[in-house]
Write a protein that holds these residues in place. Sequence first.
Motif, PDB file in Angstrom:
ATOM      1  N   ASP A 177      -9.462   4.509   6.789  1.00  0.00           N
ATOM      2  CA  ASP A 177      -8.409   4.866   6.123  1.00  0.00           C
ATOM      3  C   ASP A 177      -8.311   6.483   6.310  1.00  0.00           C
ATOM      4  O   ASP A 177      -9.223   7.167   5.984  1.00  0.00           O
ATOM      5  CB  ASP A 177      -8.514   4.808   4.529  1.00  0.00           C
ATOM      6  N   ASP A 205     -13.622   5.956   5.160  1.00  0.00           N
ATOM      7  CA  ASP A 205     -12.246   6.874   5.390  1.00  0.00           C
ATOM      8  C   ASP A 205     -12.635   8.238   5.648  1.00  0.00           C
ATOM      9  O   ASP A 205     -13.720   8.667   5.478  1.00  0.00           O
ATOM     10  CB  ASP A 205     -11.442   6.882   3.967  1.00  0.00           C
ATOM     11  N   SER A 248      -1.951   9.362   5.908  1.00  0.00           N
ATOM     12  CA  SER A 248      -1.443   7.852   5.569  1.00  0.00           C
ATOM     13  C   SER A 248      -1.327   6.856   6.946  1.00  0.00           C
ATOM     14  O   SER A 248      -0.411   6.390   7.354  1.00  0.00           O
ATOM     15  CB  SER A 248      -0.102   7.965   4.896  1.00  0.00           C
ATOM     16  N   MET A 297       0.958  -1.166   0.027  1.00  0.00           N
ATOM     17  CA  MET A 297      -0.037   0.027  -0.139  1.00  0.00           C
ATOM     18  C   MET A 297       0.904   1.163   0.077  1.00  0.00           C
ATOM     19  O   MET A 297       1.991   1.307   0.807  1.00  0.00           O
ATOM     20  CB  MET A 297      -0.933  -0.016   1.271  1.00  0.00           C
ATOM     21  N   GLU A 298       0.500   2.279  -0.613  1.00  0.00           N
ATOM     22  CA  GLU A 298       1.341   3.438  -0.820  1.00  0.00           C
ATOM     23  C   GLU A 298       0.566   4.645   0.190  1.00  0.00           C
ATOM     24  O   GLU A 298      -0.594   4.343   0.477  1.00  0.00           O
ATOM     25  CB  GLU A 298       1.175   4.302  -2.184  1.00  0.00           C
ATOM     26  N   ASN A 299       1.468   5.560   0.406  1.00  0.00           N
ATOM     27  CA  ASN A 299       0.891   6.764   1.168  1.00  0.00           C
ATOM     28  C   ASN A 299      -0.251   7.435   0.348  1.00  0.00           C
ATOM     29  O   ASN A 299      -0.163   7.157  -0.749  1.00  0.00           O
ATOM     30  CB  ASN A 299       2.000   7.937   1.444  1.00  0.00           C
ATOM     31  N   HIS A 300      -1.251   7.865   1.421  1.00  0.00           N
ATOM     32  CA  HIS A 300      -2.452   8.773   0.576  1.00  0.00           C
ATOM     33  C   HIS A 300      -3.336   7.955  -0.082  1.00  0.00           C
ATOM     34  O   HIS A 300      -3.836   8.578  -1.280  1.00  0.00           O
ATOM     35  CB  HIS A 300      -1.667  10.158  -0.138  1.00  0.00           C
ATOM     36  N   GLU A 301      -3.372   6.589  -0.119  1.00  0.00           N
ATOM     37  CA  GLU A 301      -4.482   6.015  -0.762  1.00  0.00           C
ATOM     38  C   GLU A 301      -5.042   5.343   0.386  1.00  0.00           C
ATOM     39  O   GLU A 301      -4.701   4.852   1.332  1.00  0.00           O
ATOM     40  CB  GLU A 301      -4.153   5.084  -1.980  1.00  0.00           C
ATOM     41  N   THR A 302      -6.296   4.753   0.093  1.00  0.00           N
ATOM     42  CA  THR A 302      -7.058   3.830   1.140  1.00  0.00           C
ATOM     43  C   THR A 302      -6.701   2.336   0.792  1.00  0.00           C
ATOM     44  O   THR A 302      -6.160   2.048  -0.243  1.00  0.00           O
ATOM     45  CB  THR A 302      -8.712   3.980   0.842  1.00  0.00           C
ATOM     46  N   THR A 303      -7.005   1.658   1.776  1.00  0.00           N
ATOM     47  CA  THR A 303      -6.751   0.229   1.428  1.00  0.00           C
ATOM     48  C   THR A 303      -7.534  -0.590   0.334  1.00  0.00           C
ATOM     49  O   THR A 303      -6.806  -1.425  -0.553  1.00  0.00           O
ATOM     50  CB  THR A 303      -6.996  -0.640   2.869  1.00  0.00           C
ATOM     51  N   THR A 315      -6.566   8.947   4.718  1.00  0.00           N
ATOM     52  CA  THR A 315      -5.364   9.080   3.701  1.00  0.00           C
ATOM     53  C   THR A 315      -4.649  10.452   3.844  1.00  0.00           C
ATOM     54  O   THR A 315      -3.350  10.351   3.484  1.00  0.00           O
ATOM     55  CB  THR A 315      -6.103   9.331   2.170  1.00  0.00           C
ATOM     56  N   VAL A 316      -5.153  11.638   4.407  1.00  0.00           N
ATOM     57  CA  VAL A 316      -4.156  12.854   4.431  1.00  0.00           C
ATOM     58  C   VAL A 316      -3.078  12.564   5.233  1.00  0.00           C
ATOM     59  O   VAL A 316      -1.960  13.043   4.988  1.00  0.00           O
ATOM     60  CB  VAL A 316      -5.004  13.874   5.126  1.00  0.00           C
TER      61      VAL A 316
END
Lengths: 193, 193
Positions: B104, B173, B109, A72-78, B106-107
């Motif tokens: 989540d 989220d 992470s 998983m990357e930063n700034h995305e949802t699962t 996301t802001v």
Amino acid sequence: MNFCSDCGQPVRVGIPDDDNRPRHICDHCNTIHYQNPKIVAGTIPVYGDKILLCKRAIEPRHGYWTLPAGFMENHETTADAAWRETWEEAQAKVNIQQLYMLIDTTVISQVYMIFLAELPEPIFSSGPESLEVELFSEDEIPWSELAFPTIEKTLRCYFEDRKKGQFPLHQCDISKEDRDRFYAAEKQAQHLS
Amino acid sequence: MNFCSDCGQPVRVGIPDDDNRPRHICDHCNTIHYQNPKIVAGTIPVYGDKILLCKRAIEPRHGYWTLPAGFMENHETTADAAWRETWEEAQAKVNIQQLYMLIDTTVISQVYMIFLAELPEPIFSSGPESLEVELFSEDEIPWSELAFPTIEKTLRCYFEDRKKGQFPLHQCDISKEDRDRFYAAEKQAQHLS
Ligand SMILES: [Zn+2]
Ligand SMILES: [Zn+2]
């Protein structure tokens, strides 16, 4: 970790005050560098009675079959991470349904989060990290050529639940022993064949 | 990140070949340094019709109320992390039940994983990161003094589900807008009082 990523000076390993675990500490800029588990997000892409697997074009486990999944990357949802990985590895656009497997692999500090997903049309192809992408029915699953114990566990749960028609969230962990058994069984199979 | 944690030389930000996101790259030792979301694991400790909250003794949000939760450590399971945080912050030994909230944010992470948990006995006290620990019934919850929007969201879901007697996994989220609204509402409340 040998050097402080903030100031570039060498770090030492020690237990900070008010803590109970060894950390990487920079005495130069007074920073404690924490390390935490990573989330691996992925899907079970379901098309009719078949599911989509990818043959890995990268290490580790080059040439073995896996469900589409990745870090998983930063700034995305699962869920977005699971969708993206399915797109990148199998060039397939799925409809994410529910979280299905939550697997802790404590030895390597990874948390697998696998979502059930509908593949609405049999449209897919190999992304850059896959050698092949294919639909498999239950009796076609290449059990002895699966990439990771988490993938085997997920597929076993899925086909069992499918008989019952119920897909509750499974929460489990893969221990060091589970991993050793998985990789040993495979060596055994290779030796016998 | 300014320096390579492996070799101590300065890193640059760039998109590696075969990638589509900017990363911290060390050209000196050819290492790519990835950054990934962190898991915050915690519990809703339930004792009869009350739940246990902790008043934070640390920043951010010193003096605000939260559920016991914190960063998951390497080499532990998500459920163990939730148990440990409850023990450290509230000195309470709970029985972990099911994963209840997957949030989540996301802001920043962060992935919140909150478990329903039974507090078998009303035994608890302030750990080093808490000023106070207290049991609250629904009408006693300090809604305007909650630490984070994730905590408010979790408590709202919990009390709504309790009326129905069903506790399905919630997946949601918290967007930037949700966060802004949460912290603005609180400023408003302080201004009016
Ligand atoms: Zn430093
Ligand atoms: Zn380097």
